[in-house]
Design an enzyme around this catalytic site. Sequence first.
Site, short mmCIF file in Angstrom:
data_model
loop_
_atom_site.label_atom_id
_atom_site.label_comp_id
_atom_site.label_asym_id
_atom_site.label_seq_id
_atom_site.Cartn_x
_atom_site.Cartn_y
_atom_site.Cartn_z
N HIS A 81 0.20 0.89 5.70
CA HIS A 81 -0.92 0.67 4.76
C HIS A 81 -1.06 -0.80 4.37
O HIS A 81 -2.13 -1.40 4.54
CB HIS A 81 -0.76 1.55 3.53
N HIS A 105 1.19 -6.03 -1.78
CA HIS A 105 0.51 -5.58 -3.00
C HIS A 105 1.09 -4.30 -3.61
O HIS A 105 0.88 -4.02 -4.79
CB HIS A 105 -0.99 -5.40 -2.74
N GLU A 109 4.82 -1.91 -7.43
CA GLU A 109 4.50 -0.59 -7.98
C GLU A 109 5.31 0.52 -7.33
O GLU A 109 5.77 1.44 -8.00
CB GLU A 109 3.01 -0.30 -7.77
N ASP A 110 5.49 0.44 -6.00
CA ASP A 110 6.06 1.58 -5.26
C ASP A 110 7.46 1.33 -4.71
O ASP A 110 7.89 2.02 -3.77
CB ASP A 110 5.12 1.96 -4.11
N ASP A 172 -7.69 -2.91 -0.13
CA ASP A 172 -6.79 -1.78 -0.42
C ASP A 172 -7.59 -0.48 -0.52
O ASP A 172 -7.23 0.54 0.08
CB ASP A 172 -6.05 -2.07 -1.72
N ASP A 292 -38.35 3.54 9.27
CA ASP A 292 -37.60 2.29 9.46
C ASP A 292 -36.08 2.56 9.40
O ASP A 292 -35.36 2.07 8.54
CB ASP A 292 -38.00 1.24 8.41
#
Length: 759
Positions: A81, A105, A109-110, A172, A292
């Site tokens: 990812h 990034h 957090e993870d 992201d 169109d």
Amino acid sequence: MLTLTAKHHLKVQKFILFCTVWLMLMKNDGDLMLEEYNRLIEKLKSNGKEYNWGLIEKAYKFACIAHEGQKRSSGEPFVIHPLQVAYILAEMEMDTATVVAGMLHDTVEDSSFTYENTLKNFGEEIANLVDGVTKLAKIPYTNKQEIQAENLRKMFLAMSKDIRVIIIKLADRLHNMRTLKYKPREKQIEIAQETLDIYAPLAHRLGIYKVKWELEDLSFRYLHEKEYYDLAEKIAKKRKEREEYIENIMKTVAEKAMEMGIEAHIDGRPKHLYSIYMKMKRQHKELDQIYDLFAIRVIVNTVKDCYAVLGLVHELYKPMPGRFKDYISMPKPNMYQSLHTTVIGPEGIPFEVQIRTWEMHRIAEVGIAAHWKYKEGGRQNDDLSEKLAWLRQLLDWQKETTDPDEFMENLKIDLFTDEVFVFTPKGDVKCLKAGSTPIDFAYAIHSDIGNRMIGAKVNGRIESLDYELKNGDIVEIITSATSKGPSRDWLKKVKTSQARNKINQWFKKEKRDENIARGRELFEKELKKQGLSSQQILKPEIFAAAFKKYNYHDMDDLYLAIGLDAISSGKAVSRLKEEYRKTLPPEEQKQLLEEEKKKELSKKQKERPAPETGVIVKGIENCLVRLSRCCNPVPGDEIVGYITRGRGVSVHRKDCINIQSNLNDNERLIEVEWYKGKAASYQAELAVKAHDRTHLLLEITNVISDAGVPLKAINARTTKDNVAVMNLTVEITDTEQLEKIINRIRRVPDVFEITRNNK
């Protein structure tokens, strides 16, 4: 005993890091990760820019260690990812710091890594970018709306410090949308809706159209799955036919451009599914009625060539009036530049032509990302800072908006709407949100202009302050030194947060005492309505707990916010009530909740929904009721119900001929009454007789129209005696309104008789 110097210790750490990564790459997932990393490197090399390859490789290894053993919902290694996010950033030709931050990034957090780890290994610039993108930790907000509002507040604040934060965030979100199929259906809908509401419009605001279009189409796919695949299938069936049509046009334009000595790259661009879907909805048309579906894009070397090609296209094909837009001389706030024109092609089928230079095309694809250049020390250059003025306005507005519901609603309406270009009398261009008024224009110039405004001229004519500005309007603001300042009604007329914010600031400063008094009055009314007393809930500890996330330091601050409509009195009292309940013993809390449930149930029972016919049959609920057509009863008429065989209760006027003949059948008559709630509409028939003359019918219909009463039907004829006989059906709310209409028609010259029909 072996002792290590700091230098040797660092070498050992590096060796351990290398071995760890090497062992990971030996696993089954290693080949996939390495393949993704190599693809990123190849893309970066193709950009032809200078990159810090050592730092990029270090970030890759760091991400591999941070996410070791983690899997995504798809089952692939999690590190795929961030690598994909970095690849999207590479496609935008972003710098080393942004690409590295894209790879890192999710590490804070993870994983077990912290901001300090990132700072130590990659420096302050990259650590701050990663921190800016990192999502909020779980904060105990009272509802989901508050969580989303606080996330967005943090995101916009980070954007104001470094615009690259939102570029990483969009990359992201784009990759998350590409892999959304692995999430549960409920989560798909939630993420897709947020993407369509916030992230796609934000990409539009920043001019990153390539990302915007893909986010919209992916959201459309998950939110309206059936419509998405139906539309895709229908378009695919006629794709070959349309492609041949557009190919011929492109060939013709290319040949003529070559004859003029213009080097032009021409391609056909099918419109995106979501934009087609929205056009069909707006215009209430089927796909076959949307012509169109394709546009051709002409990319040339110079601005001079852009206008030359425009002239060429208009010679070849007839332009449609009002469909030409010059975004080269008047660029959009997101820096987008191009010429747009819609012309009638062969077989009478319209198509759009976009003409731009190569640099304009690059900016159209990646928007603000094309202008991310920074001076030494990481400060934005002046040009970029000017283009992000809207972001500063948003941040100023945030400070005044404490209510998360209001924040979210205004964010969707105000920030992400289309623009309108208007001019000052000196010819300066001002870009405002579509639907803006002269008041918005005045405050866009300066606060003092808005505060002293007493009127406005648009194109030389005095217009009302709620006039909706249009592209090309020349606006002159009329001011007066003796003006008493803005009116509170202006808050209902303005469309931009900038104007609303400045008006509120004026009231806050100039009429503080007045607004505090107004807020106190509204608050006390709400307290009484909810059965509370100020002694119960206006305690320092309760107040502090209820408003700790807001800038209310005392009750005057809260009254002022209520007086300025920054927070409703209902929400303020509810917050205090919630905190007050927590201070009670468990038994009292339970008792209070039970009482509230009883009150709510009683309220619902009293607020019985209005019946469709507006008639209540006494003693019977959910009964089939219809208004009789023979006499068309309306509120104000005395009515009676008649129980029919198989068709419920038929409601008649008491003076109806048909009901008079059934008065002896008492067993089938039932008592009914008009619902005393919100007024519904009813049809009444009038018979008018008058001496016929020119414009008679016109005068009568004008009388009805001026009264604001819909005329549903009319039938008119003239007798041999030159008497005009008219049967009119009008839609009214009650007999009082009907009587007013009758009196007005009676005053029309030559009308000598008007009666209400009773068949």
